[in-house]
Design a protein around this motif. Structure first.
Motif, PDB file in Angstrom:
ATOM      1  N   SER A 129     -29.513  -5.296  20.448  1.00 35.87           N
ATOM      2  CA  SER A 129     -29.107  -4.954  19.077  1.00 35.87           C
ATOM      3  C   SER A 129     -30.188  -5.237  18.050  1.00 35.87           C
ATOM      4  O   SER A 129     -30.028  -4.866  16.878  1.00 35.87           O
ATOM      5  CB  SER A 129     -27.847  -5.739  18.718  1.00 35.87           C
ATOM      6  N   ARG A 157     -38.712  -6.211  22.141  1.00 32.90           N
ATOM      7  CA  ARG A 157     -38.426  -4.955  21.461  1.00 32.90           C
ATOM      8  C   ARG A 157     -39.679  -4.076  21.395  1.00 32.90           C
ATOM      9  O   ARG A 157     -40.807  -4.581  21.282  1.00 32.90           O
ATOM     10  CB  ARG A 157     -37.913  -5.232  20.048  1.00 32.90           C
ATOM     11  N   ALA A 215     -28.236  -9.638  22.226  1.00 34.43           N
ATOM     12  CA  ALA A 215     -28.976  -9.837  20.980  1.00 34.43           C
ATOM     13  C   ALA A 215     -30.296  -9.074  20.994  1.00 34.43           C
ATOM     14  O   ALA A 215     -30.723  -8.529  19.967  1.00 34.43           O
ATOM     15  CB  ALA A 215     -29.224 -11.325  20.757  1.00 34.43           C
ATOM     16  N   THR A 264     -25.457 -13.118  26.367  1.00 38.55           N
ATOM     17  CA  THR A 264     -25.529 -13.095  24.909  1.00 38.55           C
ATOM     18  C   THR A 264     -26.941 -12.779  24.444  1.00 38.55           C
ATOM     19  O   THR A 264     -27.151 -12.004  23.503  1.00 38.55           O
ATOM     20  CB  THR A 264     -25.059 -14.440  24.332  1.00 38.55           C
ATOM     21  N   GLU A 299     -31.111  -8.326  17.189  1.00 41.22           N
ATOM     22  CA  GLU A 299     -30.921  -9.637  16.575  1.00 41.22           C
ATOM     23  C   GLU A 299     -32.019 -10.614  16.985  1.00 41.22           C
ATOM     24  O   GLU A 299     -32.293 -11.581  16.272  1.00 41.22           O
ATOM     25  CB  GLU A 299     -29.554 -10.196  16.960  1.00 41.22           C
ATOM     26  N   ILE A 300     -32.608 -10.429  18.165  1.00 45.96           N
ATOM     27  CA  ILE A 300     -33.821 -11.139  18.554  1.00 45.96           C
ATOM     28  C   ILE A 300     -34.857 -10.110  18.973  1.00 45.96           C
ATOM     29  O   ILE A 300     -34.533  -8.954  19.280  1.00 45.96           O
ATOM     30  CB  ILE A 300     -33.578 -12.151  19.698  1.00 45.96           C
ATOM     31  N   ASP A 301     -36.126 -10.525  18.997  1.00 50.03           N
ATOM     32  CA  ASP A 301     -37.222  -9.606  19.266  1.00 50.03           C
ATOM     33  C   ASP A 301     -37.930  -9.871  20.578  1.00 50.03           C
ATOM     34  O   ASP A 301     -38.539  -8.966  21.153  1.00 50.03           O
ATOM     35  CB  ASP A 301     -38.264  -9.707  18.136  1.00 50.03           C
ATOM     36  N   ARG A 323     -37.995 -13.151  15.772  1.00 51.80           N
ATOM     37  CA  ARG A 323     -36.990 -14.027  16.377  1.00 51.80           C
ATOM     38  C   ARG A 323     -37.209 -14.056  17.877  1.00 51.80           C
ATOM     39  O   ARG A 323     -37.204 -13.013  18.523  1.00 51.80           O
ATOM     40  CB  ARG A 323     -35.584 -13.563  16.010  1.00 51.80           C
TER      41      ARG A 323
END
Length: 538
Positions: A258, A516, A255, A251, A260-262, A41
């Motif tokens: 957490s 990440r 994300a 935001t 939720e995106i990479d 993501r």
């Protein structure tokens, strides 16, 4: 972004190393085999708004193109063109006759083989739109399909950079499409995005303002060479890519933290200290040379159809103020870069501004008065969703007001700006005068590739500059076979560019992407590409 936020960007900007310029630098380990059913993501500097990388020069169209299409040649980490879809080429001793053979195993996403006819049709469509393509097309006497895997180019006049042109990676990049698709007029948007690259576009899952989805192409046959820059083996290391729309930076940062995106291509400078403290996040510059802020000027509409009015803007610009507003620290900027072809490159030069004091507000006022400027509103388009562009627009608007320009700043998003900038009508009928964009070294690193330097009078890009002398010098540069003689022409080209000002360099800087720590294979590719990247379990 308010003026207060612009100031906060400058005060809280992260410390980033202005490090090695070499495109061959490596940050991370080589990609490992992908695990099953992995989804990458990503959040890029802007969302996917259109899917035609020829009809649009926007960065989102180019990024989309690199996911689903392939190229005949591709630039490696040293900026040299390497074979990509081409298996071999034969060149006559005088450089005028070229014979290209495509490699085995190339298939489009619909299952049809890639043919020489597809390559020729794609070149012809691209050459009607792109500055490099037009230069190549003007030199071509004949281009013919020999058989399914072979085509020829016969030059009618000298052109020293054929492979470099066929490797065109930005602006209207040269990607190979099916012949039936490539026959779409370049002024019309494609509706059938069929490529042959490592990922397949899932158009049924594309939602503008939400996400665009790509699936791994199981039939793609990569080259055997390791990935190097934009060249080499394009191995899809994940099964699915989701290009997410998260316009709010806070935001997006949450994300990324957490999971939720990479991958986040362009985090604002004031958030970098927080990102650096996250143990599950790394940062690296995928663009080793850096980018430039460019002020694009509409030469077809008053007052900037008068070169003295354009010169007035040049004298008003303080690059330090622009970079401060964008939150760029001293370590991450060139304090002042007057080079049209970027500082820190072999083509860097100060020609054209050797004895010029910049900024010089009084000189700007004098030039504006001499141009006969009548105080009419000057429409300055502003992309508020791109923080660097927006910060620069705010600063430049105030600078231009200080020399007497009646600036009308029209704030929209970048997608809306890219549509409006193509309008040639007068300002009162929806036209425009100025906008800011950001270009990397692939967009403008030499006289051939610089999309906004080209000043062909007819058929050029938004802004429509007209300078026959500059075009003559550009043509001499890319026709010259001798590299040393080409370099000697650069000073003359830049001197002329500073006379006509098709655009104005307003600051050079570097940025870092955040991603990440479980991603491997991120490389310094100048533009974001996602083959060779793997995602491990946390």
């Amino acid at each position: 972004m308010s003026k207060q936020r612009v100031g906060r960007l400058a005060r809280t900007a992260a410390r980033v190393a202005f490090a090695a310029m070499l495109l061959g630098a490596t940050f991370l380990t080589t990609a490992a085999p992908a695990q099953a059913e992995t989804t990458l993501r990503i959040v890029l500097r802007n969302d996917l708004a259109t899917i035609d990388p020829v009809a649009s020069t926007a960065t989102f169209a180019r990024n989309h193109g690199f996911l689903i299409y392939d190229q005949l040649y591709a630039l490696d980490s040293k900026g040299e063109p390497q074979r990509q879809m081409v298996a071999s080429e034969e060149v006559s001793a005088d450089g005028r006759q070229w014979r290209f053979t495509l490699r085995d195993g190339l298939r489009f996403h619909d299952g049809n083989p890639v043919r020489a006819a597809d390559a020729v049709a794609s070149i012809r469509r691209w050459a009607q739109r792109d500055v490099v393509g037009r230069a190549l097309a003007a030199a071509i006497g004949k281009m013919e399909v020999v058989d399914d895997k072979t085509f020829t180019i016969e030059l009618a006049r000298p052109f020293a950079l054929v492979k470099q042109a066929l490797a065109r990676p930005t602006a209207s990049a040269l990607f190979i499409m099916p012949e039936s698709v490539a026959q779409t007029p370049p002024t019309e948007q494609l509706t059938n995005p069929v490529g042959s690259g490592p990922f397949i576009f899932r158009r049924d899952q594309w939602r503008v303002g939400d996400r665009a989805v790509y699936a791994r192409n199981p039939d793609y046959v990569p080259r055997a060479e390791p990935a190097d820059g934009l060249a080499g083996g394009k191995i899809a290391g994940v099964d699915r890519i989701e290009w997410m729309s998260i316009p709010d930076p806070a935001t997006a940062m949450g994300a990324l933290s957490s999971g939720e995106i990479d991958f986040w291509e362009l985090p604002p400078a004031d958030l970098i200290p927080s990102l650096e403290r996250m143990r599950n996040v790394r940062m690296a510059a995928i663009d080793p040379v850096g980018s430039q802020v460019w002020l694009r000027i509409n030469q077809q509409q008053p007052p900037f159809n008068d070169p003295r009015a354009r010169q007035a803007l040049l004298h008003a610009i303080n690059q330090r103020d622009v970079l401060d507003a964008a939150g760029v620290t001293a370590e991450d900027r060139v304090e002042r870069c007057n080079a049209f072809f970027y500082c820190g490159t072999p083509l860097q030069t100060d020609a054209g501004v050797e004895r010029m004091e910049l900024p010089d507000l009084q000189a700007g006022r004098n030039l504006l008065r001499q141009s006969g400027y009548d105080g009419r509103p000057v429409v300055f388009l502003d992309a508020a969703d791109l923080y660097t562009n927006h910060a620069a627009t705010l600063v430049l608007s105030e600078a231009f007001r200080s020399i007497g320009v009646n600036v009308d700043m029209v704030t929209t998003d970048f997608a809306t700006l890219t549509a409006r900038r193509n309008k040639r009508e007068p300002v009162a009928q929806g036209g425009w005068n100025l906008f800011v964009t950001v270009g990397n070294v692939l967009d403008g690193g030499d006289p051939l590739s610089s999309l906004y330097l080209a000043s062909p009078c007819e058929g050029g890009l938004a802004g429509w500059p007209c300078d026959p002398k500059l075009e003559e010098l550009r043509r001499a540069w890319y026709q010259e076979q001798d590299a040393a003689k080409r370099r000697a022409l650069v000073d003359d080209i830049q001197r002329q560019a500073y006379q006509s000002l098709p655009y104005i360099p307003a600051g050079q800087f570097r940025t870092r992407a955040a991603f990440r720590t479980n991603l491997q294979g991120i490389r310094p590719t100048t533009v974001p590409v996602f083959w060779g990247i793997t995602k491990q379990e946390n």
